[in-house]
Write a protein that holds these residues in place. Sequence first.
Motif, PDB file in Angstrom:
ATOM      1  N   TYR A  39     -13.553 -55.388   5.132  1.00 43.93           N
ATOM      2  CA  TYR A  39     -12.265 -56.103   5.157  1.00 43.93           C
ATOM      3  C   TYR A  39     -12.053 -56.640   3.756  1.00 43.93           C
ATOM      4  N   TRP A  40     -10.971 -56.223   3.114  1.00 43.25           N
ATOM      5  CA  TRP A  40     -10.667 -56.723   1.758  1.00 43.25           C
ATOM      6  C   TRP A  40      -9.155 -56.638   1.594  1.00 43.25           C
TER       7      TRP A  40
ATOM      8  N   ASP B  81     -21.457 -57.307  -0.573  1.00 41.79           N
ATOM      9  CA  ASP B  81     -20.224 -58.042  -0.277  1.00 41.79           C
ATOM     10  C   ASP B  81     -19.814 -58.844  -1.506  1.00 41.79           C
TER      11      ASP B  81
ATOM     12  N   LYS C 254      -5.303 -58.923   2.979  1.00 40.99           N
ATOM     13  CA  LYS C 254      -4.659 -59.489   4.169  1.00 40.99           C
ATOM     14  C   LYS C 254      -3.246 -58.948   4.329  1.00 40.99           C
TER      15      LYS C 254
ATOM     16  N   SER D 266     -11.607 -67.946   9.024  1.00 38.31           N
ATOM     17  CA  SER D 266     -12.083 -66.944   8.060  1.00 38.31           C
ATOM     18  C   SER D 266     -12.004 -65.580   8.739  1.00 38.31           C
ATOM     19  N   GLY D 267     -11.406 -64.602   8.058  1.00 39.25           N
ATOM     20  CA  GLY D 267     -11.169 -63.305   8.681  1.00 39.25           C
ATOM     21  C   GLY D 267     -12.414 -62.692   9.297  1.00 39.25           C
ATOM     22  N   SER D 268     -13.486 -62.645   8.515  1.00 40.22           N
ATOM     23  CA  SER D 268     -14.696 -61.977   8.994  1.00 40.22           C
ATOM     24  C   SER D 268     -15.312 -62.698  10.202  1.00 40.22           C
TER      25      SER D 268
ATOM     26  N   MET E   9     -10.248 -61.515  -2.933  1.00 36.19           N
ATOM     27  CA  MET E   9      -9.436 -60.459  -2.294  1.00 36.19           C
ATOM     28  C   MET E   9      -7.949 -60.687  -2.552  1.00 36.19           C
TER      29      MET E   9
ATOM     30  N   ASN F 155      -4.977 -64.620   7.701  1.00 40.36           N
ATOM     31  CA  ASN F 155      -6.122 -63.700   7.663  1.00 40.36           C
ATOM     32  C   ASN F 155      -5.993 -62.495   8.597  1.00 40.36           C
TER      33      ASN F 155
ATOM     34  N   ARG G 141     -15.189 -61.312  13.850  1.00 45.31           N
ATOM     35  CA  ARG G 141     -16.171 -60.320  14.319  1.00 45.31           C
ATOM     36  C   ARG G 141     -17.429 -60.975  14.882  1.00 45.31           C
TER      37      ARG G 141
ATOM     38  N   SER H  60     -14.859 -64.941  -1.619  1.00 41.27           N
ATOM     39  CA  SER H  60     -14.212 -63.735  -1.112  1.00 41.27           C
ATOM     40  C   SER H  60     -12.700 -63.911  -0.944  1.00 41.27           C
ATOM     41  N   ARG H  61     -12.265 -65.105  -0.496  1.00 42.61           N
ATOM     42  CA  ARG H  61     -10.823 -65.268  -0.259  1.00 42.61           C
ATOM     43  C   ARG H  61     -10.031 -65.164  -1.560  1.00 42.61           C
TER      44      ARG H  61
ATOM     45  N   ALA I 164     -20.458 -56.531   7.045  1.00 40.16           N
ATOM     46  CA  ALA I 164     -19.530 -55.415   7.238  1.00 40.16           C
ATOM     47  C   ALA I 164     -20.113 -54.114   6.706  1.00 40.16           C
TER      48      ALA I 164
HETATM   49  C1  DP6 Z   1     -16.578 -58.840   1.315  1.00 37.30           C
HETATM   50  O1  DP6 Z   1     -13.810 -63.301   5.763  1.00 37.30           O
HETATM   51  O2  DP6 Z   1     -14.800 -64.484   3.766  1.00 37.30           O
HETATM   52  O3  DP6 Z   1     -17.477 -59.997   3.175  1.00 37.30           O
HETATM   53  O4  DP6 Z   1     -10.584 -64.192   5.552  1.00 37.30           O
HETATM   54  O5  DP6 Z   1     -10.304 -65.151   3.295  1.00 37.30           O
HETATM   55  O6  DP6 Z   1     -12.000 -66.133   4.843  1.00 37.30           O
HETATM   56  P1  DP6 Z   1     -11.271 -64.879   4.399  1.00 37.30           P
HETATM   57  O7  DP6 Z   1     -12.364 -63.888   3.789  1.00 37.30           O
HETATM   58  P2  DP6 Z   1     -13.820 -63.512   4.300  1.00 37.30           P
HETATM   59  O8  DP6 Z   1     -14.022 -62.104   3.561  1.00 37.30           O
HETATM   60  C2  DP6 Z   1     -15.131 -61.292   3.754  1.00 37.30           C
HETATM   61  C3  DP6 Z   1     -15.102 -60.163   2.781  1.00 37.30           C
HETATM   62  C4  DP6 Z   1     -16.345 -59.289   2.748  1.00 37.30           C
HETATM   63  C5  DP6 Z   1     -16.142 -58.023   3.578  1.00 37.30           C
HETATM   64  C6  DP6 Z   1     -16.221 -58.187   5.073  1.00 37.30           C
HETATM   65  O9  DP6 Z   1     -16.924 -59.087   5.583  1.00 37.30           O
HETATM   66  O10 DP6 Z   1     -15.610 -57.347   5.754  1.00 37.30           O
END
Ligand code: DP6
Length: 332
Positions: free
Chosen positions: A23-24, A284, A26, A147-149, A197, A36, A152, A193-194, A19
């Motif tokens: 993304y930080w 990250d 939810k 997983s949110g990221s 955040m 997510n 992408r 990360s989960r 990124a």
């Molecule tokens: C710091 O996608 O690993 O990389 O949605 O809980 O699985 P979950 O989290 P994740 O978080 C990534 C956070 C980061 C910033 C980013 O990739 O945008």
Amino acid sequence: MSELVLEGEVRAEAGVNFALIKYWGKAPARAAHEANLPAVPSLSLTLADLGTVTRARFAPDAAEDAVWLDGERLAGEPLRRVVAVLDRIRSVAALRSPFEIRSTNSVPTAAGLASSASGMAALAGAAGRCAGLDDPARVSELARIGSGSASRSVFGGWVAWDGPAARPLHPEDHWDLAVVVAIVSRARKKIGSRAAMNLTARTSPFYAGWVQQARGTFDEGVRALAERDLEGLVAAMEASTMRMHACAMGARPPILYWQAESLAAIHRVRALREEGLMCGWTMDAGPNVKVVCEREAQGVVVEALSEIPGVQECMVCLPGPGIRVSLGRSEG
Ligand code: DP6
């Protein structure tokens, strides 16, 4: 929607992404399929050559889903994350069959590049296609549940994510940039990360400010990217990174991913800029530092970062394609 794949298997390959705008945090989820959803918009680059290959097939006679990663059968929380994606696929496609999933990662764990992003994207691509779900926005939504990221990593090149699914902004050949990853630690991070955040959102007094500024920083990044304005992109990326980490440092207990070597790398990047070489850094949920620069400057950046005591290795990454899905015969 495509037809179901009842014979043989589906193979999907996805690249990791990192990124530039983070993304930080939810949005609140009222149901499992709302997991997510991002509290803030993010902007990323999908990378070439580092990723996950996943093979999926229906296992109608099995009692439950069976998942292997690099030859090891998953259990516990990692399995639960995968099953959340498979459950959503079954629910959308109105199916009941368990799946058999086999994944292989080509991401060196040392790189601090999230293999969960490519892993969940490849999973959604392969298992989704088995169930006839192959629309890219749908696959991105499915990946996000894991997983949110990962939402992408379904798309190649430069990607935005600010809703249920990510969306492609520019193809991988939009801009000849490189990312140099300075590896300062191979140790497993103490807090993922989960958890980090969620802790930040619950306890950091800076979280509200982080969310409030996020759209402006994202818009700045998107504009700079469209105009291939590296100075502008670096300014937005570093602001997003610093603010994300500042926000996390404000949590209770505080979250601190930076090590002395990370800070040394950041200062080296700033010095390079003062010397006239445009580049910028990001980090990250770990101590490794990623430096974005023009492709022709990658050698100078690698050399500068390699000189820092404690930098173990520098890895050069380039923009890569989106998910590739194909049907194949099952290897049993
Ligand atoms: C710091 O996608 O690993 O990389 O949605 O809980 O699985 P979950 O989290 P994740 O978080 C990534 C956070 C980061 C910033 C980013 O990739 O945008």
